[in-house]
Design a protein around this motif. Structure first.
Motif, PDB file in Angstrom:
ATOM      1  N   CYS A   1      50.758   0.146  56.659  1.00 43.36           N
ATOM      2  CA  CYS A   1      52.048   0.805  56.688  1.00 43.36           C
ATOM      3  C   CYS A   1      53.046  -0.175  57.261  1.00 43.36           C
ATOM      4  O   CYS A   1      52.820  -0.774  58.278  1.00 43.36           O
ATOM      5  N   GLY A   2      54.171  -0.293  56.586  1.00 39.80           N
ATOM      6  CA  GLY A   2      55.171  -1.234  57.074  1.00 39.80           C
ATOM      7  C   GLY A   2      54.874  -2.633  56.621  1.00 39.80           C
ATOM      8  O   GLY A   2      55.431  -3.580  57.129  1.00 39.80           O
ATOM      9  N   GLY A   3      53.981  -2.786  55.650  1.00 37.25           N
ATOM     10  CA  GLY A   3      53.856  -4.101  55.050  1.00 37.25           C
ATOM     11  C   GLY A   3      52.465  -4.648  55.008  1.00 37.25           C
ATOM     12  O   GLY A   3      52.056  -5.413  55.857  1.00 37.25           O
ATOM     13  N   GLY A   4      51.686  -4.270  53.989  1.00 36.05           N
ATOM     14  CA  GLY A   4      50.482  -4.998  53.666  1.00 36.05           C
ATOM     15  C   GLY A   4      49.234  -4.522  54.352  1.00 36.05           C
ATOM     16  O   GLY A   4      49.152  -3.465  54.932  1.00 36.05           O
TER      17      GLY A   4
ATOM     18  N   VAL B   1      44.374   5.198  42.541  1.00 38.87           N
ATOM     19  CA  VAL B   1      44.332   4.089  43.490  1.00 38.87           C
ATOM     20  C   VAL B   1      45.732   3.871  44.065  1.00 38.87           C
ATOM     21  O   VAL B   1      46.695   3.734  43.302  1.00 38.87           O
ATOM     22  N   PRO B   2      45.885   3.812  45.391  1.00 40.79           N
ATOM     23  CA  PRO B   2      47.199   3.559  45.986  1.00 40.79           C
ATOM     24  C   PRO B   2      47.755   2.190  45.592  1.00 40.79           C
ATOM     25  O   PRO B   2      47.005   1.226  45.396  1.00 40.79           O
ATOM     26  N   ILE B   3      49.069   2.141  45.475  1.00 43.01           N
ATOM     27  CA  ILE B   3      49.778   0.885  45.229  1.00 43.01           C
ATOM     28  C   ILE B   3      50.544   0.532  46.495  1.00 43.01           C
ATOM     29  O   ILE B   3      51.359   1.326  46.976  1.00 43.01           O
ATOM     30  N   PHE B   4      50.260  -0.636  47.061  1.00 42.33           N
ATOM     31  CA  PHE B   4      50.950  -1.122  48.253  1.00 42.33           C
ATOM     32  C   PHE B   4      52.097  -2.031  47.837  1.00 42.33           C
ATOM     33  O   PHE B   4      52.165  -2.494  46.709  1.00 42.33           O
ATOM     34  N   ASP B   5      52.992  -2.308  48.783  1.00 41.14           N
ATOM     35  CA  ASP B   5      54.066  -3.248  48.488  1.00 41.14           C
ATOM     36  C   ASP B   5      53.513  -4.671  48.378  1.00 41.14           C
ATOM     37  O   ASP B   5      52.308  -4.900  48.446  1.00 41.14           O
TER      38      ASP B   5
ATOM     39  N   GLY C   1      39.293   1.125  54.660  1.00 38.28           N
ATOM     40  CA  GLY C   1      38.500   1.255  53.441  1.00 38.28           C
ATOM     41  C   GLY C   1      39.293   1.682  52.232  1.00 38.28           C
ATOM     42  O   GLY C   1      38.714   1.998  51.191  1.00 38.28           O
ATOM     43  N   VAL C   2      40.633   1.703  52.342  1.00 34.05           N
ATOM     44  CA  VAL C   2      41.469   2.131  51.223  1.00 34.05           C
ATOM     45  C   VAL C   2      41.534   1.019  50.176  1.00 34.05           C
ATOM     46  O   VAL C   2      42.153  -0.028  50.402  1.00 34.05           O
ATOM     47  N   TYR C   3      40.906   1.239  49.032  1.00 36.49           N
ATOM     48  CA  TYR C   3      41.019   0.306  47.915  1.00 36.49           C
ATOM     49  C   TYR C   3      42.422   0.474  47.329  1.00 36.49           C
ATOM     50  O   TYR C   3      42.898   1.590  47.121  1.00 36.49           O
ATOM     51  N   HIS C   4      43.108  -0.636  47.052  1.00 36.80           N
ATOM     52  CA  HIS C   4      44.502  -0.555  46.627  1.00 36.80           C
ATOM     53  C   HIS C   4      44.890  -1.796  45.851  1.00 36.80           C
ATOM     54  O   HIS C   4      44.206  -2.818  45.863  1.00 36.80           O
ATOM     55  N   TYR C   5      46.027  -1.681  45.175  1.00 41.19           N
ATOM     56  CA  TYR C   5      46.645  -2.803  44.471  1.00 41.19           C
ATOM     57  C   TYR C   5      47.932  -3.205  45.189  1.00 41.19           C
ATOM     58  O   TYR C   5      48.587  -2.375  45.819  1.00 41.19           O
ATOM     59  N   HIS C   6      48.324  -4.485  45.022  1.00 32.13           N
ATOM     60  CA  HIS C   6      49.648  -4.941  45.451  1.00 32.13           C
ATOM     61  C   HIS C   6      50.550  -5.206  44.251  1.00 32.13           C
ATOM     62  O   HIS C   6      51.762  -5.391  44.419  1.00 32.13           O
ATOM     63  N   ASP C   7      49.963  -5.266  43.092  1.00 31.79           N
ATOM     64  CA  ASP C   7      50.718  -5.311  41.851  1.00 31.79           C
ATOM     65  C   ASP C   7      50.033  -4.327  40.910  1.00 31.79           C
ATOM     66  O   ASP C   7      49.158  -3.581  41.342  1.00 31.79           O
ATOM     67  N   VAL C   8      50.405  -4.279  39.675  1.00 27.63           N
ATOM     68  CA  VAL C   8      49.774  -3.320  38.776  1.00 27.63           C
ATOM     69  C   VAL C   8      48.535  -3.937  38.143  1.00 27.63           C
ATOM     70  O   VAL C   8      48.580  -5.028  37.578  1.00 27.63           O
ATOM     71  N   SER C   9      47.452  -3.234  38.255  1.00 24.48           N
ATOM     72  CA  SER C   9      46.150  -3.734  37.820  1.00 24.48           C
ATOM     73  C   SER C   9      46.089  -3.957  36.313  1.00 24.48           C
ATOM     74  O   SER C   9      46.551  -3.114  35.533  1.00 24.48           O
TER      75      SER C   9
ATOM     76  N   GLY D   1      54.965   0.266  53.260  1.00 23.19           N
ATOM     77  CA  GLY D   1      53.609  -0.252  53.053  1.00 23.19           C
ATOM     78  C   GLY D   1      53.053   0.210  51.736  1.00 23.19           C
ATOM     79  O   GLY D   1      52.977  -0.543  50.771  1.00 23.19           O
ATOM     80  N   GLU D   2      52.643   1.485  51.664  1.00 24.12           N
ATOM     81  CA  GLU D   2      52.282   2.059  50.377  1.00 24.12           C
ATOM     82  C   GLU D   2      53.555   2.462  49.665  1.00 24.12           C
ATOM     83  O   GLU D   2      54.462   3.027  50.271  1.00 24.12           O
ATOM     84  N   VAL D   3      53.627   2.196  48.365  1.00 22.45           N
ATOM     85  CA  VAL D   3      54.834   2.552  47.616  1.00 22.45           C
ATOM     86  C   VAL D   3      54.559   3.599  46.545  1.00 22.45           C
ATOM     87  O   VAL D   3      55.492   4.178  45.988  1.00 22.45           O
TER      88      VAL D   3
END
Length: 311
Positions: A20-23, A187-191, A217-225, A178-180
């Motif tokens: 949260c708040g970045g990455g 799957v969550p998308i992060f910034d 343990g949150v699996y996530h993307y920072h861009d679109v998979s 953080g999460e956007v």
């Protein structure tokens, strides 16, 4: 509330999101904390995937094209342990040479439901992907371990989000925490930042679907998979929803061209007619791009995120 917890829905979102708040909050802090942005974004109109600008430290104090308007400019470190050989040494990186975390771990328990309830879109998911993932924690004998020693294991979460079915543009754009948003597969998308305020897509080693887990343990993307369904040559498909309810689409624009950040506004979106819940509407929406900041960089609508924890 400890770092590593975000409540990002009107009613509930449980256990989604350190960073949260970045990455991410991965192991092995590298460098110092980013508190202000002195870097100038390099915004290109034509993308060269072998020479993508690195977005380290591009934290904006207000909505700005090529930067992320983050709710905090203070980062605690974490992420990849060393710069990989895909960095070109001139503030660009080569996406065609980046290594990936190996493996094909299947998640049979993956679950996501997206439903309309009147004027509300209800999303329930457990954050496990419907595609294979790499092996996490990253194994010491893998190529990825030389650059990123992510010690986190993927774990199911409980996500429930209530978003406006037809969102409206707010009077002012707001910061991201953080999460956007969330992909259609749950799957969550992060910034675009890691926990050190660096370009997460350039620095961190994800798997072949561009995902990895953070400390909870949150699996996530920072861009679109690339493992999301966005085939064809016309305008990209809807691939997810931002937390303000607006859609996140893949990288192709109205004519099927690949969009760069320079073609989008300060929040990484634009307005034209799209297909929305089966109807043709002229509507604001976000796009993914191959260049930083990758997806949502501020909210044009009203976010369903609650205030962030103390950082």
């Amino acid at each position: 509330m400890p770092k590593g917890w975000c409540v990002v829905a009107i009613v509930a979102l449980v256990a989604v999101g350190a960073g949260c708040g970045g990455g991410d909050d991965d192991a092995a802090p590298v460098g110092g904390s980013a508190t202000t942005s002195t870097a100038v974004p390099v915004v290109v109109s034509v993308l060269d995937h072998a020479r993508l600008p690195v977005g380290d430290g591009l934290v904006a104090a207000s909505p700005t094209v090529g930067q992320i308007y983050a709710c905090t400019a203070h980062f605690g470190g974490g992420g990849a342990s060393t710069q990989g050989p895909w960095f070109n040494g001139d503030s660009t990186w080569d996406a065609t040479k980046k290594v990936a975390v190996e493996g094909d771990v299947q998640w049979d328990a993956a679950s996501v439901e997206v439903a309309l309830d009147g004027a509300t879109r209800v999303i329930e998911a457990n954050a496990l992907p419907h595609h294979g993932t790499g092996v996490f924690p990253i194994e010491p004998d893998s190529d990825a371990y030389q650059y990123d020693r992510n010690p986190n294991a993927i774990a199911a979460q409980t996500i429930r989000a209530e978003l406006p079915a037809v969102p409206e543009i707010a009077s002012t754009s707001s910061c991201v925490r953080g999460e956007v948003g969330i992909a259609l597969n749950g799957v969550p998308i992060f910034d675009g930042f890691d926990a050190g305020g660096r370009d997460a897509v350039a620095w961190e080693v994800q798997d072949s679907c561009h995902g990895h887990p953070q400390v909870s343990g949150v699996y996530h993307y920072h861009d679109v998979s690339p493992c999301l369904d966005d085939t064809g040559t016309a305008h990209s498909a809807l691939v997810g929803y931002a937390w303000d309810g607006f859609g996140i689409f893949g990288p192709r624009g109205e004519s099927g061209e690949e969009l760069a950040t320079a073609a989008l506004d300060e929040c990484h979106g634009h307005t034209h007619t799209i297909t929305w819940d089966g109807a043709e509407l002229e509507m604001y929406h976000y796009h993914a791009t191959a260049d930083f900041p990758y997806t949502v960089s501020c909210y044009r609508g009203t976010s369903a995120q609650d205030p962030p924890p103390d950082l």
